[in-house]
Motif scaffolding. Sequence first.
Motif, PDB file in Angstrom:
ATOM      1  N   HIS A 572      -9.094  -0.467 -14.082  1.00 33.49           N
ATOM      2  CA  HIS A 572      -8.120  -1.110 -14.979  1.00 33.49           C
ATOM      3  C   HIS A 572      -6.883  -0.238 -15.190  1.00 33.49           C
ATOM      4  CE1 HIS A 572     -10.856  -4.401 -15.948  1.00 33.49           C
ATOM      5  NE2 HIS A 572     -11.806  -3.495 -16.013  1.00 33.49           N
ATOM      6  N   LEU A 573      -6.427   0.381 -14.111  1.00 32.01           N
ATOM      7  CA  LEU A 573      -5.253   1.240 -14.190  1.00 32.01           C
ATOM      8  C   LEU A 573      -4.033   0.511 -13.647  1.00 32.01           C
ATOM      9  CD1 LEU A 573      -6.822   4.586 -12.924  1.00 32.01           C
ATOM     10  CD2 LEU A 573      -6.281   3.981 -15.294  1.00 32.01           C
ATOM     11  N   THR A 574      -2.914   0.658 -14.318  1.00 35.17           N
ATOM     12  CA  THR A 574      -1.642   0.136 -13.839  1.00 35.17           C
ATOM     13  C   THR A 574      -0.826   1.285 -13.280  1.00 35.17           C
ATOM     14  OG1 THR A 574      -0.605   0.409 -16.000  1.00 35.17           O
ATOM     15  CG2 THR A 574      -1.671  -1.699 -15.555  1.00 35.17           C
ATOM     16  N   GLY A 575       0.320   0.968 -12.680  1.00 35.69           N
ATOM     17  CA  GLY A 575       1.093   2.051 -12.096  1.00 35.69           C
ATOM     18  C   GLY A 575       2.513   1.663 -11.752  1.00 35.69           C
ATOM     19  N   ARG A 576       3.220   2.625 -11.207  1.00 38.44           N
ATOM     20  CA  ARG A 576       4.611   2.428 -10.792  1.00 38.44           C
ATOM     21  C   ARG A 576       4.860   3.261  -9.538  1.00 38.44           C
ATOM     22  NH1 ARG A 576       9.052   0.480 -13.181  1.00 38.44           N
ATOM     23  NH2 ARG A 576       7.985   0.319 -15.189  1.00 38.44           N
ATOM     24  N   SER A 577       5.522   2.634  -8.570  1.00 39.06           N
ATOM     25  CA  SER A 577       5.903   3.332  -7.342  1.00 39.06           C
ATOM     26  C   SER A 577       7.405   3.170  -7.133  1.00 39.06           C
ATOM     27  CB  SER A 577       5.162   2.756  -6.126  1.00 39.06           C
ATOM     28  OG  SER A 577       3.766   2.827  -6.287  1.00 39.06           O
ATOM     29  N   PHE A 578       8.028   4.259  -6.731  1.00 42.18           N
ATOM     30  CA  PHE A 578       9.457   4.222  -6.421  1.00 42.18           C
ATOM     31  C   PHE A 578       9.624   5.043  -5.154  1.00 42.18           C
ATOM     32  CE2 PHE A 578      13.902   5.849  -7.330  1.00 42.18           C
ATOM     33  CZ  PHE A 578      14.526   4.631  -7.111  1.00 42.18           C
ATOM     34  N   VAL A 579      10.024   4.396  -4.067  1.00 39.94           N
ATOM     35  CA  VAL A 579      10.030   5.058  -2.770  1.00 39.94           C
ATOM     36  C   VAL A 579      11.419   5.017  -2.143  1.00 39.94           C
ATOM     37  CG1 VAL A 579       7.592   4.627  -2.310  1.00 39.94           C
ATOM     38  CG2 VAL A 579       9.282   2.920  -1.623  1.00 39.94           C
ATOM     39  N   GLU A 580      11.642   6.001  -1.315  1.00 38.43           N
ATOM     40  CA  GLU A 580      12.870   6.095  -0.523  1.00 38.43           C
ATOM     41  C   GLU A 580      12.452   6.112   0.939  1.00 38.43           C
ATOM     42  OE1 GLU A 580      16.499   8.871  -1.360  1.00 38.43           O
ATOM     43  OE2 GLU A 580      15.151   9.935  -0.008  1.00 38.43           O
ATOM     44  N   VAL A 592       8.747   7.185   4.877  1.00 41.16           N
ATOM     45  CA  VAL A 592       8.635   6.859   3.456  1.00 41.16           C
ATOM     46  C   VAL A 592       8.424   8.126   2.635  1.00 41.16           C
ATOM     47  CG1 VAL A 592       7.288   5.624   1.716  1.00 41.16           C
ATOM     48  CG2 VAL A 592       7.685   4.584   3.967  1.00 41.16           C
ATOM     49  N   ARG A 593       9.202   8.259   1.567  1.00 36.51           N
ATOM     50  CA  ARG A 593       9.029   9.356   0.597  1.00 36.51           C
ATOM     51  C   ARG A 593       8.727   8.737  -0.767  1.00 36.51           C
ATOM     52  NH1 ARG A 593      13.416  12.062  -0.881  1.00 36.51           N
ATOM     53  NH2 ARG A 593      12.188  13.852  -1.573  1.00 36.51           N
ATOM     54  N   HIS A 594       7.661   9.216  -1.409  1.00 37.90           N
ATOM     55  CA  HIS A 594       7.260   8.704  -2.714  1.00 37.90           C
ATOM     56  C   HIS A 594       7.985   9.507  -3.796  1.00 37.90           C
ATOM     57  CE1 HIS A 594       3.987   6.209  -1.060  1.00 37.90           C
ATOM     58  NE2 HIS A 594       3.922   7.165  -0.139  1.00 37.90           N
ATOM     59  N   GLU A 605      -1.108   5.119  -0.569  1.00 38.19           N
ATOM     60  CA  GLU A 605      -1.576   4.596   0.713  1.00 38.19           C
ATOM     61  C   GLU A 605      -1.326   3.100   0.811  1.00 38.19           C
ATOM     62  OE1 GLU A 605      -5.708   4.339   3.353  1.00 38.19           O
ATOM     63  OE2 GLU A 605      -5.566   5.698   1.622  1.00 38.19           O
ATOM     64  N   THR A 606      -1.577   2.381  -0.279  1.00 40.36           N
ATOM     65  CA  THR A 606      -1.333   0.936  -0.283  1.00 40.36           C
ATOM     66  C   THR A 606       0.147   0.636  -0.086  1.00 40.36           C
ATOM     67  OG1 THR A 606      -3.208   0.565  -1.742  1.00 40.36           O
ATOM     68  CG2 THR A 606      -1.556  -1.169  -1.651  1.00 40.36           C
ATOM     69  N   VAL A 607       1.004   1.402  -0.754  1.00 41.35           N
ATOM     70  CA  VAL A 607       2.448   1.199  -0.623  1.00 41.35           C
ATOM     71  C   VAL A 607       2.882   1.350   0.833  1.00 41.35           C
ATOM     72  CG1 VAL A 607       4.704   2.183  -1.174  1.00 41.35           C
ATOM     73  CG2 VAL A 607       3.026   1.852  -2.990  1.00 41.35           C
ATOM     74  N   GLU A 608       2.426   2.399   1.492  1.00 42.74           N
ATOM     75  CA  GLU A 608       2.848   2.638   2.870  1.00 42.74           C
ATOM     76  C   GLU A 608       2.331   1.541   3.803  1.00 42.74           C
ATOM     77  OE1 GLU A 608       2.123   6.603   4.215  1.00 42.74           O
ATOM     78  OE2 GLU A 608       2.765   7.498   2.332  1.00 42.74           O
ATOM     79  N   THR A 609       1.102   1.086   3.559  1.00 37.98           N
ATOM     80  CA  THR A 609       0.546   0.011   4.385  1.00 37.98           C
ATOM     81  C   THR A 609       1.355  -1.270   4.241  1.00 37.98           C
ATOM     82  OG1 THR A 609      -1.686   0.936   4.223  1.00 37.98           O
ATOM     83  CG2 THR A 609      -1.500  -1.402   4.803  1.00 37.98           C
TER      84      THR A 609
END
Length: 663
Positions: A572-580, A592-594, A605-609
């Motif tokens: 039950h965790l939420t999150g935030r990703s901001f990538v360049e 990709v840079r996180h 890993e999910t973001v990159e996929t």
Amino acid sequence: MIFRSLALAGALSAGSVPALAADDALQRYETAFAQKDWLAAVKAADDLVLSRMSADGQPKRDPFLNGIVGISLLTSGEVAPARAYLEKADSTEYSRRMKGEVALALGEAQARDGDWRLAIETYRSLDPASLDPDQQRRRALALGRELLILDPMAAIASLGAALPAISAPADRWEIELVLARAQSLAGDAAGAREMARRSWADAAFAPAAEFAPMRIALVRAALAEAPEEEDLRRAMLQAAGGANAQLDGAITEYLPLCGEEGLRAEDHATFTATNRMNRPWATLVSASRPEAARTFASALGDQQAVTLSGESPGGTVFTLRCRSTPTNAWRGKNPYPRLWAEWAERHGLFPTFYRGIEVSDINALAERVERVEQRFGTDSPFTIMPRSALVAAMRLRAVTAGDIPVEQIRATERRIEAASRALGGLESLSPPALDFPAMKERLRRATTPEAALALGRDFQRQAIEAAPPDLAYRFAVEWLERDTTIPASQELDLVDQLIERLPRQPGDRRHAALRMKKAKLLDDLGETRAARDIRRSLGLPDDHCLLADTQPVVIEAEILSTDYPAAVARSHLTGRSFVEFGLNRDGRIENVRHLVSAPSSLFNETVETELAAFRYAPARRDGRSVACVGELQSIVWNLPESSDVPDLDLDFNYSASDLSDMS
């Protein structure tokens, strides 16, 4: 009296109010402070202010009250105003214990305001022999906490020397926790984990109000960096109430630029953050190297950049990297609270604290105003601060309950303005050249929404032109965030004025932000060549997406709720990703840079996929498709309130042309 025109319960009765005894209020303050009864302490501080108002009705500076009020402001989370008062606190009237408390509070205010070196000097200037045992422990803790940012090894030595003298687990846990962070920053990962484990064991004896298990769990989650430790990281985040926390997107504004103070693209720093307790929001835990740690910590000097949402106590862990392109959304510190506090302290005025916006709370503020009026007159300068608190409470009440007429608030504001004129006006805070009441009346009489909007914009422009540069910049940023339909040509004129007026200072990001904003506006007006010239002058590389003749545009981008990492969803965790990332000539994402990962690495890993399936219309130069760098993407990972299938709040409309508007 102020509230007699309102149909509110608990209306006050008229009558004289006996003067409060200063000695009694001081004793109540010290007792409440020692017991950590903050509400009682603030009430006693308010009574102290009333009791020490000069009989002749003329406000005078009061170094004694500066310390008491400064501590109360710091307890309330008002760091900049607290520092303004504490720096002017100097009185022989303090007890020995209160002298120590004022000095410790000053050091904390300096540290939370980002002035670590000065805070260290303040703590070191304190003679331990003049402090009681609890103050000695807190001094050692505070000194180590600030040293670890500048010199982790010095922090380890300082905390290690203090720890053996502290036997009670309830007093040891926090020093052990800071020591764990210092060991992590010094490169001793195994030692940091062991010290955090010891802190966890001792936290069983800590007072509940200190949220010790939550804070330690966050640090242990941050220290669990290895891929094989993901289960531990998620477990600790659950223990820390991670399900109640979400990192504020504004943090992307505060990322340092690559190259700043020698920062490298591969550098990173990991922090914890909580949505409870009036202490620094961001807590540094680890970094790629100590020098990078200082740069990231300095960039997050404004605590509000990392506030979290959630009704229950909770926290998260996040990892940051530098961004390669300046943002145009840089806000920086809000200068207004400190300017207001400095003005008030200089004129011998002290803030009035209010507890809420219930009828009883507002009537209590009205009673305080009436008490001061009875002693000194309706337009006495002593009425400025309680009336200001009253206005703030009434505004909130008007929005939430709707039972306070706007005219009631305006009448109180006019009384504040009248009282301030006795002190020469609010000077730089409210430029006397502007007739605020007349402007408000013109807005009220506007016959159409369009006319009101035009008048409001004219008023904002005048206020910005009349304000000093630092305040003008803040006014402009806040105005442009609210008014999203202002014509680009008008906005460009405002940006040009600010660029001309703002002094250029080392490390000041405002000029870069304004120039990025100007480039975006020029793009909107079709002046793309001028826009590219500005961006080149800011150091953007030739292959940056923003410098292409035609900038890339996203044409295929989708992440489904079923793509939410299953293990993270179960926690039950939420999150935030901001990538360049960069784009190749086919419009595919690469490198990709996180830049922001919250909670640290759980979604990487999910973001990159998922990004691998995105497709862009590629950048073009001289009629040909070209590769480019510097594209950004923001993703907010949200769980539904009651479902086993996550629901995502995604932001995928960012292209290189929108880069300057991202926050």
